[in-house]
Design an enzyme around this catalytic site. Sequence first.
Site, short mmCIF file in Angstrom:
data_model
loop_
_atom_site.label_atom_id
_atom_site.label_comp_id
_atom_site.label_asym_id
_atom_site.label_seq_id
_atom_site.Cartn_x
_atom_site.Cartn_y
_atom_site.Cartn_z
N TRP A 133 -23.24 10.53 -22.39
CA TRP A 133 -21.99 10.73 -21.78
C TRP A 133 -20.90 10.20 -22.70
O TRP A 133 -20.86 8.86 -22.94
CB TRP A 133 -21.87 10.12 -20.12
CG TRP A 133 -20.55 10.32 -19.65
CD1 TRP A 133 -19.87 11.52 -19.43
CD2 TRP A 133 -19.79 9.21 -19.00
NE1 TRP A 133 -18.71 11.39 -18.82
CE2 TRP A 133 -18.30 9.95 -18.63
CE3 TRP A 133 -19.87 7.90 -18.82
CZ2 TRP A 133 -17.52 9.05 -17.91
CZ3 TRP A 133 -18.93 7.26 -18.39
CH2 TRP A 133 -17.73 8.02 -17.62
N ASP B 62 -25.95 2.07 -16.60
CA ASP B 62 -24.96 3.11 -15.96
C ASP B 62 -25.58 3.57 -14.88
O ASP B 62 -26.66 4.70 -15.19
CB ASP B 62 -24.24 3.92 -17.11
CG ASP B 62 -23.12 4.63 -16.67
OD1 ASP B 62 -22.82 4.88 -15.63
OD2 ASP B 62 -22.56 5.55 -17.47
N LYS C 175 -20.65 10.78 -6.65
CA LYS C 175 -21.53 11.86 -6.54
C LYS C 175 -22.40 12.03 -5.23
O LYS C 175 -22.48 12.95 -4.64
CB LYS C 175 -22.66 12.10 -7.70
CG LYS C 175 -22.09 12.91 -8.90
CD LYS C 175 -21.14 12.27 -9.57
CE LYS C 175 -20.72 12.69 -10.99
NZ LYS C 175 -19.64 12.10 -11.74
#
Length: 403
Positions: A130, A211, A246
């Site tokens: 990312w 992460d 999410k």
Amino acid sequence: MFASFQTYPADPIFSLLPRFQKDHRPRKVNLGIGLYYDEQGELPVLPSVREALTNIHTQSKPSSYLPMEGHSDYRRAVQQLLFGMNCPVVASGKVSTIQTLGGTGALRIGADVLKRHFPESQVWVSEPTWENQLAIFKSAGFDVHRYPYYNPYSQSIDFESLVSCLKGLAPRSIVVLHACCHNPTGLDLSIQQWNEISSLVVENCLIPFFDFAYQGFGNGIEEDAYAIRAMARCGVPCLVANSFSKNFALYGERCGALTFVCPTPEQAELAYAEMVNTVRANYSNPPSHGAYIIANVLLDSTLHELWRSEVDGMRIRLQSMRTVLVEALARDNHGHRFRHLLETRGMFALTGLNARQVETLRDEFAIYLVDSGRLCFSGLNAKNVERVASSLARVSTEPTPIS
């Protein structure tokens, strides 16, 4: 006065959204931005969240500042979710957690703390990753490098090269790891590979920084936390940046947390003070609304079980869309080129398409992917998956390496 200011390239993901919105073709499909959409193509409001909102609104509390470290029940719920109920490492006081502005804010607060105490350290992120990870750590003042992770020719993890790279890093190098649902490849390390990484981290005195944005979207709530829990059980110091955007579908609430796992309770207290002082010099206080919602769900046994079933449903839908897409491609005799998608987990995977092919998908078929060829499976549903498969088959060639 501001003549020295420079323009910056637009974010490759968020800048795609305005183009998609201006596209008036009725059958357009957005497979770019990382949002979870349901089968109807809508952002869901989870029933567990709706129930928690009802509970919160009936209490009618005034909206005062939260402490700099965030809502205490929220932080307790985060630790239970990350490390499991009655975790000895948590019970012993070796874990410190603060509430942050999403997972992005957790990464930045952690980066700032590490830069103060390890100013000469280098940061290593996966290739690919990312892209905002690079921007966050560079903005904190670090030199950022990439370790090998993905082989675009075999469309699989290059674990041998990954291990070789980590073995050569200087002590106290900071290694950013995707705990599950690797973004953008969707390919995760096995339990055996995580165990090897844990041993390597200890032997080489590295600083792992997880992460963790997709807990529950890989193999399950508990399974996806394996790497973090394994390192904690072995006494490996590490940092964890997690997000609820999410798995609670609470994107706008910016709910995240930063956690330090330390060798001693005394060091955990010092890490806590470092995090709080960093927050004070940044945004001072996190927002309360999302934290109340999440704490209400996770600390209520009935709502917690409901939420877990909802996350299970989202994960199952994502995996189902993988299967349906590859089966549809196989009917076009292109299944072999995309069979690697079945090995991926979470919201994303790399298709192997290059930027030119991605642009053709947008221009000719109104199907939007980011230039890397990353596909977001939540944008697929029963109404569009066949057309997406047909379009992919028409533009696809043999996989092209990522530049």
